[in-house]
Design a protein around this motif. Structure first.
Motif, PDB file in Angstrom:
ATOM      1  N   VAL A 119       0.839  -1.214   0.000  1.00 44.54           N
ATOM      2  CA  VAL A 119       0.000   0.000   0.000  1.00 44.54           C
ATOM      3  C   VAL A 119       0.866   1.253   0.000  1.00 44.54           C
ATOM      4  O   VAL A 119       0.423   2.310  -0.428  1.00 44.54           O
ATOM      5  CB  VAL A 119      -0.981   0.039   1.195  1.00 44.54           C
ATOM      6  CG1 VAL A 119      -2.048  -1.017   1.076  1.00 44.54           C
ATOM      7  CG2 VAL A 119      -0.263  -0.071   2.512  1.00 44.54           C
ATOM      8  N   SER A 120       2.114   1.131   0.458  1.00 45.97           N
ATOM      9  CA  SER A 120       2.989   2.300   0.500  1.00 45.97           C
ATOM     10  C   SER A 120       3.790   2.496  -0.787  1.00 45.97           C
ATOM     11  O   SER A 120       4.471   3.504  -0.945  1.00 45.97           O
ATOM     12  CB  SER A 120       3.939   2.210   1.695  1.00 45.97           C
ATOM     13  OG  SER A 120       4.718   1.053   1.606  1.00 45.97           O
ATOM     14  N   SER A 121       3.672   1.564  -1.731  1.00 45.46           N
ATOM     15  CA  SER A 121       4.356   1.732  -3.017  1.00 45.46           C
ATOM     16  C   SER A 121       3.614   2.793  -3.831  1.00 45.46           C
ATOM     17  O   SER A 121       2.435   3.061  -3.578  1.00 45.46           O
ATOM     18  CB  SER A 121       4.372   0.403  -3.786  1.00 45.46           C
ATOM     19  OG  SER A 121       3.062   0.062  -4.209  1.00 45.46           O
ATOM     20  N   PRO A 122       4.285   3.394  -4.795  1.00 41.42           N
ATOM     21  CA  PRO A 122       3.603   4.429  -5.599  1.00 41.42           C
ATOM     22  C   PRO A 122       2.300   3.933  -6.241  1.00 41.42           C
ATOM     23  O   PRO A 122       1.274   4.607  -6.154  1.00 41.42           O
ATOM     24  CB  PRO A 122       4.641   4.799  -6.663  1.00 41.42           C
ATOM     25  CG  PRO A 122       5.956   4.501  -6.012  1.00 41.42           C
ATOM     26  CD  PRO A 122       5.699   3.288  -5.144  1.00 41.42           C
ATOM     27  N   ILE A 123       2.326   2.748  -6.843  1.00 41.29           N
ATOM     28  CA  ILE A 123       1.100   2.257  -7.480  1.00 41.29           C
ATOM     29  C   ILE A 123       0.087   1.796  -6.436  1.00 41.29           C
ATOM     30  O   ILE A 123      -1.115   1.979  -6.608  1.00 41.29           O
ATOM     31  CB  ILE A 123       1.375   1.161  -8.537  1.00 41.29           C
ATOM     32  CG1 ILE A 123       0.084   0.828  -9.300  1.00 41.29           C
ATOM     33  CG2 ILE A 123       1.945  -0.088  -7.918  1.00 41.29           C
ATOM     34  CD1 ILE A 123       0.220   0.682 -10.751  1.00 41.29           C
ATOM     35  N   GLY A 124       0.560   1.227  -5.345  1.00 43.30           N
ATOM     36  CA  GLY A 124      -0.334   0.782  -4.279  1.00 43.30           C
ATOM     37  C   GLY A 124      -1.117   1.934  -3.678  1.00 43.30           C
ATOM     38  O   GLY A 124      -2.341   1.857  -3.505  1.00 43.30           O
ATOM     39  N   SER A 125      -0.418   3.032  -3.384  1.00 51.47           N
ATOM     40  CA  SER A 125      -1.108   4.188  -2.804  1.00 51.47           C
ATOM     41  C   SER A 125      -2.059   4.821  -3.826  1.00 51.47           C
ATOM     42  O   SER A 125      -3.089   5.374  -3.462  1.00 51.47           O
ATOM     43  CB  SER A 125      -0.101   5.215  -2.284  1.00 51.47           C
ATOM     44  OG  SER A 125       0.753   5.662  -3.303  1.00 51.47           O
ATOM     45  N   MET A 126      -1.718   4.690  -5.096  1.00 48.59           N
ATOM     46  CA  MET A 126      -2.573   5.224  -6.154  1.00 48.59           C
ATOM     47  C   MET A 126      -3.872   4.415  -6.288  1.00 48.59           C
ATOM     48  O   MET A 126      -4.933   4.964  -6.554  1.00 48.59           O
ATOM     49  CB  MET A 126      -1.799   5.186  -7.479  1.00 48.59           C
ATOM     50  CG  MET A 126      -2.298   6.129  -8.524  1.00 48.59           C
ATOM     51  SD  MET A 126      -1.234   6.083  -9.984  1.00 48.59           S
ATOM     52  CE  MET A 126       0.055   7.191  -9.466  1.00 48.59           C
ATOM     53  N   LEU A 127      -3.776   3.097  -6.084  1.00 45.33           N
ATOM     54  CA  LEU A 127      -4.940   2.221  -6.250  1.00 45.33           C
ATOM     55  C   LEU A 127      -5.912   2.266  -5.067  1.00 45.33           C
ATOM     56  O   LEU A 127      -7.105   2.052  -5.249  1.00 45.33           O
ATOM     57  CB  LEU A 127      -4.485   0.771  -6.466  1.00 45.33           C
ATOM     58  CG  LEU A 127      -3.902   0.440  -7.835  1.00 45.33           C
ATOM     59  CD1 LEU A 127      -3.357  -0.979  -7.857  1.00 45.33           C
ATOM     60  CD2 LEU A 127      -4.932   0.632  -8.927  1.00 45.33           C
ATOM     61  N   LEU A 128      -5.397   2.525  -3.871  1.00 47.73           N
ATOM     62  CA  LEU A 128      -6.252   2.529  -2.684  1.00 47.73           C
ATOM     63  C   LEU A 128      -7.450   3.452  -2.858  1.00 47.73           C
ATOM     64  O   LEU A 128      -7.310   4.601  -3.260  1.00 47.73           O
ATOM     65  CB  LEU A 128      -5.466   2.965  -1.440  1.00 47.73           C
ATOM     66  CG  LEU A 128      -4.567   1.923  -0.815  1.00 47.73           C
ATOM     67  CD1 LEU A 128      -3.870   2.515   0.404  1.00 47.73           C
ATOM     68  CD2 LEU A 128      -5.312   0.669  -0.430  1.00 47.73           C
ATOM     69  N   GLY A 129      -8.633   2.913  -2.564  1.00 51.58           N
ATOM     70  CA  GLY A 129      -9.857   3.714  -2.642  1.00 51.58           C
ATOM     71  C   GLY A 129     -10.464   3.835  -4.028  1.00 51.58           C
ATOM     72  O   GLY A 129     -11.552   4.387  -4.184  1.00 51.58           O
ATOM     73  N   ASP A 134     -12.681   3.528 -12.615  1.00 51.02           N
ATOM     74  CA  ASP A 134     -11.734   4.620 -12.392  1.00 51.02           C
ATOM     75  C   ASP A 134     -10.533   4.474 -13.320  1.00 51.02           C
ATOM     76  O   ASP A 134     -10.105   3.362 -13.647  1.00 51.02           O
ATOM     77  CB  ASP A 134     -11.244   4.653 -10.942  1.00 51.02           C
ATOM     78  CG  ASP A 134     -12.292   5.200  -9.979  1.00 51.02           C
ATOM     79  OD1 ASP A 134     -13.350   5.675 -10.442  1.00 51.02           O
ATOM     80  OD2 ASP A 134     -12.051   5.149  -8.751  1.00 51.02           O
ATOM     81  N   ILE A 135      -9.999   5.615 -13.711  1.00 45.12           N
ATOM     82  CA  ILE A 135      -8.827   5.648 -14.588  1.00 45.12           C
ATOM     83  C   ILE A 135      -7.710   6.356 -13.824  1.00 45.12           C
ATOM     84  O   ILE A 135      -7.950   7.344 -13.129  1.00 45.12           O
ATOM     85  CB  ILE A 135      -9.142   6.400 -15.901  1.00 45.12           C
ATOM     86  CG1 ILE A 135     -10.166   5.585 -16.715  1.00 45.12           C
ATOM     87  CG2 ILE A 135      -7.878   6.645 -16.716  1.00 45.12           C
ATOM     88  CD1 ILE A 135     -10.723   6.320 -17.927  1.00 45.12           C
ATOM     89  N   PHE A 136      -6.504   5.825 -13.943  1.00 50.72           N
ATOM     90  CA  PHE A 136      -5.349   6.461 -13.315  1.00 50.72           C
ATOM     91  C   PHE A 136      -4.157   6.346 -14.261  1.00 50.72           C
ATOM     92  O   PHE A 136      -4.150   5.530 -15.179  1.00 50.72           O
ATOM     93  CB  PHE A 136      -5.035   5.826 -11.946  1.00 50.72           C
ATOM     94  CG  PHE A 136      -4.616   4.385 -12.023  1.00 50.72           C
ATOM     95  CD1 PHE A 136      -3.270   4.025 -12.023  1.00 50.72           C
ATOM     96  CD2 PHE A 136      -5.564   3.360 -12.094  1.00 50.72           C
ATOM     97  CE1 PHE A 136      -2.890   2.703 -12.088  1.00 50.72           C
ATOM     98  CE2 PHE A 136      -5.191   2.037 -12.159  1.00 50.72           C
ATOM     99  CZ  PHE A 136      -3.835   1.703 -12.160  1.00 50.72           C
ATOM    100  N   ILE A 137      -3.159   7.188 -14.034  1.00 47.19           N
ATOM    101  CA  ILE A 137      -1.957   7.163 -14.867  1.00 47.19           C
ATOM    102  C   ILE A 137      -0.778   6.795 -13.981  1.00 47.19           C
ATOM    103  O   ILE A 137      -0.537   7.434 -12.947  1.00 47.19           O
ATOM    104  CB  ILE A 137      -1.720   8.521 -15.554  1.00 47.19           C
ATOM    105  CG1 ILE A 137      -2.872   8.801 -16.520  1.00 47.19           C
ATOM    106  CG2 ILE A 137      -0.378   8.537 -16.283  1.00 47.19           C
ATOM    107  CD1 ILE A 137      -2.889  10.200 -17.091  1.00 47.19           C
TER     108      ILE A 137
END
Length: 149
Positions: A119-129, A134-137
């Protein structure tokens, strides 16, 4: 056995293997420290002891990280279903599958690749919630969440 359970078991195995490796390093270094005898070349002896001490400190830090990973795994409820991505979720995007847990890297189940991420990785924190749709980069690549389970 469902995919989440299999991923969880692989993460536990990853942590146990790292623990075993670190315990072997610590044991080996302790034996080396105990068997070091003062020789006439005092500086060489002190350098050897200092190097072993550094190795022991490094192994201690690794052990601390392994204990943290175990704590995180103990908080995962693989039976929990949610519409939002959380610790223990498997998130399927149009590019990859992610298991939000610990940083264990690539895991393969039934020929499919999953990435165990913290959850503390860049992608992990981005995915939470995030929710389905949803779309993310991430790393300049647009990804859309297709499924969360």
């Amino acid at each position: 056995m469902n995919i989440k359970h299999q991923l969880f078991i692989q993460c536990e195995a990853f942590v146990n293997k790292r623990l075993q490796t670190v315990e072997e390093i610590i044991s080996s270094n302790q034996n080396a420290l105990q068997s070091e005898t003062k020789s006439s070349a005092g500086d060489k002896h002190e350098t050897g002891r200092a190097m072993l001490q550094l190795e022991m400190e490094k192994a201690g830090q690794q052990l601390s990280g392994i204990i943290k990973m175990r704590e995180i795994l103990s908080k995962i409820n693989i039976g929990k279903i949610s519409e939002t991505a959380h610790l223990g979720s498997v998130v399927k995007t149009n590019k990859a599958f992610f298991f939000i847990s610990i940083s264990a890297g690539q895991l393969i189940i039934k020929g499919k690749t999953y990435f165990a991420i913290s959850v503390s990785s860049p992608i992990g924190s981005m995915l939470l919630g995030k929710k389905v749709g949803d779309i993310f980069i991430f790393n300049k690549v647009e990804q859309k969440i297709k499924e969360i389970f």
